[in-house]
Design a protein around this motif. Structure first.
Motif, PDB file in Angstrom:
ATOM      1  N   THR A  57       0.802  -1.231   0.000  1.00  0.00           N
ATOM      2  CA  THR A  57       0.000   0.000   0.000  1.00  0.00           C
ATOM      3  C   THR A  57       0.833   1.277   0.000  1.00  0.00           C
ATOM      4  OG1 THR A  57      -0.137  -0.096   2.420  1.00  0.00           O
ATOM      5  CG2 THR A  57      -1.942  -1.090   1.180  1.00  0.00           C
ATOM      6  N   VAL A  58       2.087   1.215   0.345  1.00  0.00           N
ATOM      7  CA  VAL A  58       2.910   2.421   0.465  1.00  0.00           C
ATOM      8  C   VAL A  58       3.573   2.726  -0.877  1.00  0.00           C
ATOM      9  CG1 VAL A  58       4.862   3.489   1.645  1.00  0.00           C
ATOM     10  CG2 VAL A  58       3.324   1.955   2.894  1.00  0.00           C
ATOM     11  N   ASP A 110      -2.275   8.441   6.193  1.00  0.00           N
ATOM     12  CA  ASP A 110      -2.579   7.021   5.999  1.00  0.00           C
ATOM     13  C   ASP A 110      -1.367   6.267   5.447  1.00  0.00           C
ATOM     14  OD1 ASP A 110      -5.118   7.426   6.918  1.00  0.00           O
ATOM     15  OD2 ASP A 110      -6.051   7.519   4.931  1.00  0.00           O
ATOM     16  N   GLN A 111      -0.653   6.870   4.514  1.00  0.00           N
ATOM     17  CA  GLN A 111       0.519   6.228   3.932  1.00  0.00           C
ATOM     18  C   GLN A 111       1.592   5.958   4.982  1.00  0.00           C
ATOM     19  OE1 GLN A 111       1.808   5.778   0.119  1.00  0.00           O
ATOM     20  NE2 GLN A 111      -0.144   4.831   0.638  1.00  0.00           N
ATOM     21  N   GLU A 130       0.685   3.193   7.444  1.00  0.00           N
ATOM     22  CA  GLU A 130       0.932   1.881   6.859  1.00  0.00           C
ATOM     23  C   GLU A 130       2.430   1.566   6.814  1.00  0.00           C
ATOM     24  OE1 GLU A 130      -1.286  -0.476   6.117  1.00  0.00           O
ATOM     25  OE2 GLU A 130      -2.650   0.945   7.104  1.00  0.00           O
ATOM     26  N   LYS A 146       3.584   0.499  10.227  1.00  0.00           N
ATOM     27  CA  LYS A 146       3.136  -0.862  10.524  1.00  0.00           C
ATOM     28  C   LYS A 146       4.020  -1.902   9.838  1.00  0.00           C
ATOM     29  CE  LYS A 146      -1.828   0.163  11.080  1.00  0.00           C
ATOM     30  NZ  LYS A 146      -3.174  -0.026  10.455  1.00  0.00           N
ATOM     31  N   GLU A 147       4.390  -1.616   8.592  1.00  0.00           N
ATOM     32  CA  GLU A 147       5.080  -2.628   7.795  1.00  0.00           C
ATOM     33  C   GLU A 147       6.572  -2.718   8.085  1.00  0.00           C
ATOM     34  OE1 GLU A 147       3.973  -3.435   3.823  1.00  0.00           O
ATOM     35  OE2 GLU A 147       2.264  -2.084   3.870  1.00  0.00           O
ATOM     36  N   GLY A 165       2.124   2.058  13.992  1.00  0.00           N
ATOM     37  CA  GLY A 165       1.154   2.741  13.143  1.00  0.00           C
ATOM     38  C   GLY A 165       0.183   3.566  13.950  1.00  0.00           C
TER      39      GLY A 165
END
Length: 447
Positions: free
Chosen positions: A6-7, A100-101, A104, A107-108, A115
């Motif tokens: 997603t990033v 939001d980016q 994420e 988190k990753e 996050g």
């Protein structure tokens, strides 16, 4: 590259490079951006340069909104928060999309809980975006330095010399997106042909107010990926550097020494001004960097005019294998405090204590350069700094110790507004809209 679902690649590349800069002191200009298209690389470079430039203000604001000591936060999370805050404050990205980016990304590359913390801090700042806290330490220099993201020692020096208004203008200039000089190689093309190419490729440009063979552009990527550079029709060089060569005023048929020549921008322009007639010996202490001079000379069509020798200029006096020079250019190593708009990282790499070491080196180089000039010849001493001990004070010392030299005005060689009261060239970024630079033209007295 890690497979992120997603990033965006540009954000992930920016994160990787900022982490590398923080852990290895790598240079911002030497980014490692693989497996990305041209647009993604450009976006990543913009993010890295912007975060580096604004880091002190970003860290101040993040500290205000973090329940804890921001300096003790793990590096990866610091980097992600800086990136997110930079986009919120200084880019046109829709703020919530940016948040939001980076949530994420945290988190990753860190853990799921990171996050949540990223989301909380960035959204808290976003809610206060129109009324962000300001530094109020009671120290004018400290507050200005935090607000404009500079080291306090630099700001304090400039306040003492320039006062509040001009210092704020200088700090603002250093944080703006830089303009770049595009110098036309008139041995291969014309200004009209170059500007026509720029128009055809939708690159906005403006003429230099100081030099007829230079135009200003803000976007370099089309130039880098186009044909002009590869064909040697243009060089990327700030006007201040070109003006130094104008002060040297090299003539066809002369022998010129360029003592600290790499990467060769001034060397090439001197050859162009000599119309390919004469000889330039380019010296540099770093043998590998002389390869850049060779490459530039061949690309621009001056390979036969420019000779190269690896050497420390301080070792040149007394060598019987060298001719005396008609003109010598000493573009001395310096603090670089005139080019901070283009060197986002330099402000954090310099310490005030560096000035003492640099001025000693400059003095040694300048004294050595004096022995290389023929009687009646010219020595030009130049820097890309605005600090007086590296500039005017250095020349004053030299003249006091070398009675066979005199300061010669550069009037008539460059625009009058750039000539100081004692006849040197000096530019200030916020005043002249070019890099800060200095040069003095020193004539060796005959007899």
């Amino acid at each position: 590259m890690k497979d992120l679902t997603t990033v965006s690649p540009s954000r992930f590349h920016a994160f990787q490079n900022l982490e590398r800069i923080d852990t290895t002191d790598a240079f911002v200009g030497r980014l490692q951006i693989d497996e990305a298209d041209q647009r993604e690389r450009r976006q990543a470079r913009e993010l890295v340069a912007g975060v580096t430039r604004w880091q002190r203000r970003l860290d101040f604001l993040l500290s205000e909104f973090y329940n804890g000591d921001f300096e003790d936060m793990e590096l990866r999370l610091q980097v992600i928060l800086r990136l997110g805050l930079y986009e919120i404050l200084y880019q046109d990205t829709p703020p919530h999309a940016a948040v939001d980016q980076y949530v994420e990304l945290a988190k990753e590359v860190i853990r799921p809980g990171a996050g949540g913390l990223t989301n909380g801090i960035l959204r808290a700042i976003l809610r206060k975006k129109d009324a962000l806290p300001q530094p109020r330490t009671g120290d004018t220099a400290e507050d200005l330095a935090i607000r404009h993201s500079h080291p306090t020692w630099m700001v304090r020096r400039w306040l003492d010399r320039f006062g509040d208004i001009d210092t704020a203008a200088l700090l603002t200039w250093n944080n703006q997106r830089p303009m770049f000089g595009l110098r036309v190689n008139t041995a291969k093309t014309t200004v009209e042909d170059v500007t026509a190419w720029l128009d055809e490729n939708e690159v906005a440009w403006t003429p230099s107010p100081y030099l007829k063979d230079v135009v200003r552009v803000q976007r370099l990527q089309p130039i880098i990926h186009g044909s002009l550079l590869d064909e040697g029709k243009v060089a990327i060089q700030d006007e201040s550097a070109s003006l130094i060569v104008r002060c040297l005023d090299p003539q066809p048929g002369e022998t010129i020494f360029d003592l600290c020549s790499a990467p060769g921008g001034k060397t090439i322009y001197a050859a162009q001004r000599m119309h390919g007639e004469g000889r330039i010996i380019a010296f540099d202490i770093h043998e590998g960097r002389l390869g850049l001079v060779k490459e530039a000379a061949e690309t621009h069509g001056f390979g036969d005019l420019i000779w190269r020798q690896p050497a420390d200029a301080r070792d040149l006096p007394g060598r019987d294998d060298l001719p005396t020079a008609d003109r010598v250019l000493l573009d001395a190593p310096c603090s670089g405090l005139g080019v901070l708009s283009k060197r986002a990282d330099l402000r954090w790499q310099r310490k005030e204590s560096d000035l003492e070491e640099l001025t000693q080196l400059q003095a040694e180089l300048l004294d050595a350069a004096a022995d290389l000039v023929r009687p009646g010849g010219v020595l030009v001493y130049s820097t890309c700094t605005i600090e007086p001990e590296e500039n005017e004070a250095q020349v004053d010392r030299f003249l006091a110790e070398h009675e066979d030299f005199e300061l010669e005005s550069v009037e008539g060689l460059i625009a009058d507004e750039l000539v100081t009261s004692d006849g040197a060239f000096a530019s200030l970024p916020h005043r002249d809209a070019i890099d800060g630079a200095y040069c003095a033209r020193l004539r060796r007295v005959e007899g």
